[in-house]
Design a protein around this motif. Structure first.
Motif, PDB file in Angstrom:
ATOM      1  N   ARG A   1       0.911  -1.264   0.213  1.00  0.00           N
ATOM      2  CA  ARG A   1       0.102   0.224   0.520  1.00  0.00           C
ATOM      3  C   ARG A   1       1.042   1.143   0.128  1.00  0.00           C
ATOM      4  O   ARG A   1       1.845   1.217   0.388  1.00  0.00           O
ATOM      5  N   THR A   2       0.715   2.153  -0.490  1.00  0.00           N
ATOM      6  CA  THR A   2       1.406   3.998  -0.935  1.00  0.00           C
ATOM      7  C   THR A   2      -0.003   4.461   0.542  1.00  0.00           C
ATOM      8  O   THR A   2      -1.075   5.012  -0.223  1.00  0.00           O
ATOM      9  N   THR A   3       0.825   5.310   0.977  1.00  0.00           N
ATOM     10  CA  THR A   3       0.061   6.270   2.442  1.00  0.00           C
ATOM     11  C   THR A   3       0.533   7.193   1.837  1.00  0.00           C
ATOM     12  O   THR A   3       1.945   7.196   1.978  1.00  0.00           O
ATOM     13  N   THR A   4      -0.459   8.791   1.918  1.00  0.00           N
ATOM     14  CA  THR A   4       0.125  10.021   1.803  1.00  0.00           C
ATOM     15  C   THR A   4      -0.333  10.286   2.581  1.00  0.00           C
ATOM     16  O   THR A   4      -1.418  10.575   3.349  1.00  0.00           O
ATOM     17  N   GLY A   5       0.701  11.390   4.207  1.00  0.00           N
ATOM     18  CA  GLY A   5       0.378  11.858   5.204  1.00  0.00           C
ATOM     19  C   GLY A   5       0.985  13.309   5.218  1.00  0.00           C
ATOM     20  O   GLY A   5       0.111  13.785   4.213  1.00  0.00           O
ATOM     21  N   ALA A   6       0.992  13.913   5.812  1.00  0.00           N
ATOM     22  CA  ALA A   6       0.598  15.587   6.026  1.00  0.00           C
ATOM     23  C   ALA A   6       1.656  15.686   5.151  1.00  0.00           C
ATOM     24  O   ALA A   6       3.197  15.146   5.012  1.00  0.00           O
ATOM     25  N   GLY A   7       1.378  16.782   4.601  1.00  0.00           N
ATOM     26  CA  GLY A   7       2.204  17.930   3.644  1.00  0.00           C
ATOM     27  C   GLY A   7       2.347  16.955   2.403  1.00  0.00           C
ATOM     28  O   GLY A   7       3.379  17.306   1.427  1.00  0.00           O
ATOM     29  N   GLY A   8       1.985  15.798   2.316  1.00  0.00           N
ATOM     30  CA  GLY A   8       2.101  14.881   0.312  1.00  0.00           C
ATOM     31  C   GLY A   8       3.064  14.107   0.521  1.00  0.00           C
ATOM     32  O   GLY A   8       2.729  13.699  -0.370  1.00  0.00           O
ATOM     33  N   GLU A   9       3.559  13.608   1.770  1.00  0.00           N
ATOM     34  CA  GLU A   9       4.790  13.084   1.528  1.00  0.00           C
ATOM     35  C   GLU A   9       4.251  11.084   1.435  1.00  0.00           C
ATOM     36  O   GLU A   9       3.311  10.964   2.211  1.00  0.00           O
ATOM     37  N   LYS A  10       4.618  10.737   0.718  1.00  0.00           N
ATOM     38  CA  LYS A  10       4.262   9.184   0.025  1.00  0.00           C
ATOM     39  C   LYS A  10       5.029   8.164   0.520  1.00  0.00           C
ATOM     40  O   LYS A  10       6.490   8.382   0.134  1.00  0.00           O
ATOM     41  N   TRP A  11       4.713   7.218   1.382  1.00  0.00           N
ATOM     42  CA  TRP A  11       5.044   5.887   1.652  1.00  0.00           C
ATOM     43  C   TRP A  11       4.553   4.601   0.806  1.00  0.00           C
ATOM     44  O   TRP A  11       3.221   4.625   1.147  1.00  0.00           O
TER      45      TRP A  11
ATOM     46  N   THR B   1      -2.171  -6.061  15.771  1.00  0.00           N
ATOM     47  CA  THR B   1      -0.708  -5.696  15.993  1.00  0.00           C
ATOM     48  C   THR B   1       0.011  -5.734  14.143  1.00  0.00           C
ATOM     49  O   THR B   1      -0.986  -6.532  13.409  1.00  0.00           O
ATOM     50  N   TYR B   2       0.794  -4.896  13.771  1.00  0.00           N
ATOM     51  CA  TYR B   2       1.398  -5.667  12.636  1.00  0.00           C
ATOM     52  C   TYR B   2       2.513  -5.186  11.810  1.00  0.00           C
ATOM     53  O   TYR B   2       3.038  -4.469  13.258  1.00  0.00           O
ATOM     54  N   LEU B   3       3.143  -5.396  11.380  1.00  0.00           N
ATOM     55  CA  LEU B   3       4.222  -5.310  10.722  1.00  0.00           C
ATOM     56  C   LEU B   3       4.556  -4.733   9.226  1.00  0.00           C
ATOM     57  O   LEU B   3       3.475  -4.708   8.594  1.00  0.00           O
ATOM     58  N   GLU B   4       5.398  -3.638   9.231  1.00  0.00           N
ATOM     59  CA  GLU B   4       5.716  -3.092   8.283  1.00  0.00           C
ATOM     60  C   GLU B   4       7.123  -3.038   7.080  1.00  0.00           C
ATOM     61  O   GLU B   4       7.913  -2.786   7.730  1.00  0.00           O
ATOM     62  N   LEU B   5       7.181  -3.168   6.309  1.00  0.00           N
ATOM     63  CA  LEU B   5       8.535  -3.644   5.509  1.00  0.00           C
ATOM     64  C   LEU B   5       8.447  -2.459   4.309  1.00  0.00           C
ATOM     65  O   LEU B   5       7.962  -2.799   3.316  1.00  0.00           O
TER      66      LEU B   5
ATOM     67  N   ASP C   1      -3.923  11.516   3.977  1.00  0.00           N
ATOM     68  CA  ASP C   1      -5.370  11.724   2.752  1.00  0.00           C
ATOM     69  C   ASP C   1      -5.102  10.495   2.228  1.00  0.00           C
ATOM     70  O   ASP C   1      -4.832   9.479   1.299  1.00  0.00           O
ATOM     71  N   PHE C   2      -6.957  10.312   1.565  1.00  0.00           N
ATOM     72  CA  PHE C   2      -7.400   8.922   1.044  1.00  0.00           C
ATOM     73  C   PHE C   2      -7.271   8.706  -0.381  1.00  0.00           C
ATOM     74  O   PHE C   2      -8.317   8.182  -1.033  1.00  0.00           O
ATOM     75  N   GLY C   3      -7.099  10.109  -1.237  1.00  0.00           N
ATOM     76  CA  GLY C   3      -7.158  10.363  -2.193  1.00  0.00           C
ATOM     77  C   GLY C   3      -6.983  11.224  -2.821  1.00  0.00           C
ATOM     78  O   GLY C   3      -7.476  12.035  -4.828  1.00  0.00           O
ATOM     79  N   ASP C   4      -8.253  11.973  -2.787  1.00  0.00           N
ATOM     80  CA  ASP C   4      -9.136  12.791  -2.656  1.00  0.00           C
ATOM     81  C   ASP C   4      -9.002  14.111  -2.192  1.00  0.00           C
ATOM     82  O   ASP C   4      -9.121  15.716  -2.959  1.00  0.00           O
ATOM     83  N   GLY C   5      -7.193  14.719  -1.849  1.00  0.00           N
ATOM     84  CA  GLY C   5      -6.728  15.751  -1.303  1.00  0.00           C
ATOM     85  C   GLY C   5      -6.969  16.552  -0.549  1.00  0.00           C
ATOM     86  O   GLY C   5      -6.437  17.425   0.280  1.00  0.00           O
ATOM     87  N   VAL C   6      -8.263  15.830   0.760  1.00  0.00           N
ATOM     88  CA  VAL C   6      -8.635  16.548   1.605  1.00  0.00           C
ATOM     89  C   VAL C   6      -7.475  15.609   2.695  1.00  0.00           C
ATOM     90  O   VAL C   6      -7.901  14.448   3.025  1.00  0.00           O
TER      91      VAL C   6
END
Length: 309
Positions: free
Chosen positions: A65-75, A85-89, A140-145
């Motif tokens: 999954r690609t996530t968009t956080g504050a300021g538009g940063e993506k990972w 719980t979960y694991l992120e690699l 950001d779920f993809g709508d820019g809000v």
């Protein structure tokens, strides 16, 4: 979430040292923070093997999954999601800056009840963290809000390659239907089980029960006060590392040079026992499932170029 974003959103600076990390009285009492997730940056071969693995998609609620956080940063991460719980690699370069270097990592510890993060933050000055760093993460779920996602606290804005943060999910996030979260089980429920879906039931993996990471002495010194403020039982190891236990999860942090840092071992509980042993080689890592009701995933130490040593 990764550390460079947290630091970029910091509202106040702070530092802690080894002497403070060895203290403990302010962290006594009810456990307030629990293991939520951890991430590690793997060599490219291992990250790609994880991403392509058909076995992992059957073994766990597995997502890329690609996530968009504050300021538009993506990972973009590879996620194994459990009940609580979960694991992120990540692979090398999947996140920007020093957070995308081989051996980098991080860990989120979250509260189960609204308001508990403020109590944790209030404990930190007594553990040698005079100015905890507070920030709010959005998604950001993809709508820019952007939607408020969680509030968090760090002990320091300085780190070599690993950092831990305390977090409390926001009511706005739970209220957004796109989050796919569950109704509250009790007033003030901001817990991990509510946040994660029940899709784990359709797979073998249930939860992370133990994790071992190798981190620098400086990063360890910044992490221990948060573990103590959280209410974990923290034991110093002869080699300079620590083992923290609480909430059904064991967190082991070894003290190493930066070039030797990285995710080393994860133990996972299963939804039901299996009769036989299954071994899955994934790049420079090995996942062993069963026999019984647990799995163990070990990660080889890798050099700066991503080659196994």
């Amino acid at each position: 979430m990764f550390m460079v974003l947290a630091v970029a959103l910091g509202l106040a600076g702070g530092a802690c040292g080894v002497a403070a990390a060895e203290g403990g009285g302010a962290g006594a009492g009810r456990q307030l923070l629990f293991y939520n997730h951890a991430y590690g940056v793997l060599d490219r071969e291992t990250a790609d093997a994880v991403e392509r693995s058909a076995y992992l998609r059957d073994f766990a609620n597995f997502q890329v999954r690609t996530t968009t956080g504050a300021g538009g940063e993506k990972w973009t991460g590879r996620y194994l999601m459990g009940r609580e719980t979960y694991l992120e690699l990540f692979g090398v370069g999947d996140v920007p800056g020093q957070d995308g270097l081989l051996g980098a990592g991080g860990m989120g510890l979250s509260v189960e009840r609204a308001g508990d993060l403020a109590t944790v933050t209030g404990r930190l000055p007594g553990l040698g963290v005079p100015q905890p760093i507070a920030f709010r993460q959005t998604r950001d779920f993809g709508d820019g809000v952007p939607v408020p996602w969680f509030d968090a606290v760090l002990t320091s804005e300085q780190y070599d390659g690993f950092g831990a943060w305390g977090m409390e999910y926001r009511p706005e996030y739970f209220a957004d239907p796109r989050s796919g979260t569950e109704p509250a089980a009790f007033p003030g429920d901001v817990g991990r089980e509510r946040y994660l879906s029940d899709a784990y039931r359709d797979h073998l993996m249930r939860d992370v029960t133990s994790i071992r990471l190798a981190v620098t002495a400086g990063d360890l010194a910044h992490t221990v006060p948060l573990l103590r403020a959280a209410g974990f039982h923290v034991r110093q190891l002869p080699g300079g590392g620590v083992v923290a236990r609480g909430g059904g999860v064991t967190i082991a942090l070894d003290s190493v040079a930066r070039e030797d840092a990285g995710l080393r071992r994860v133990e996972l509980s299963l939804n039901h026992p299996v009769a036989s042993r299954h071994e899955e080689r994934l790049g420079h890592s090995t996942l062993v499932v069963g026999p019984g009701d647990r799995a163990v995933w070990t990660f080889d130490a890798t050099g700066p170029g991503g080659a196994s040593r």
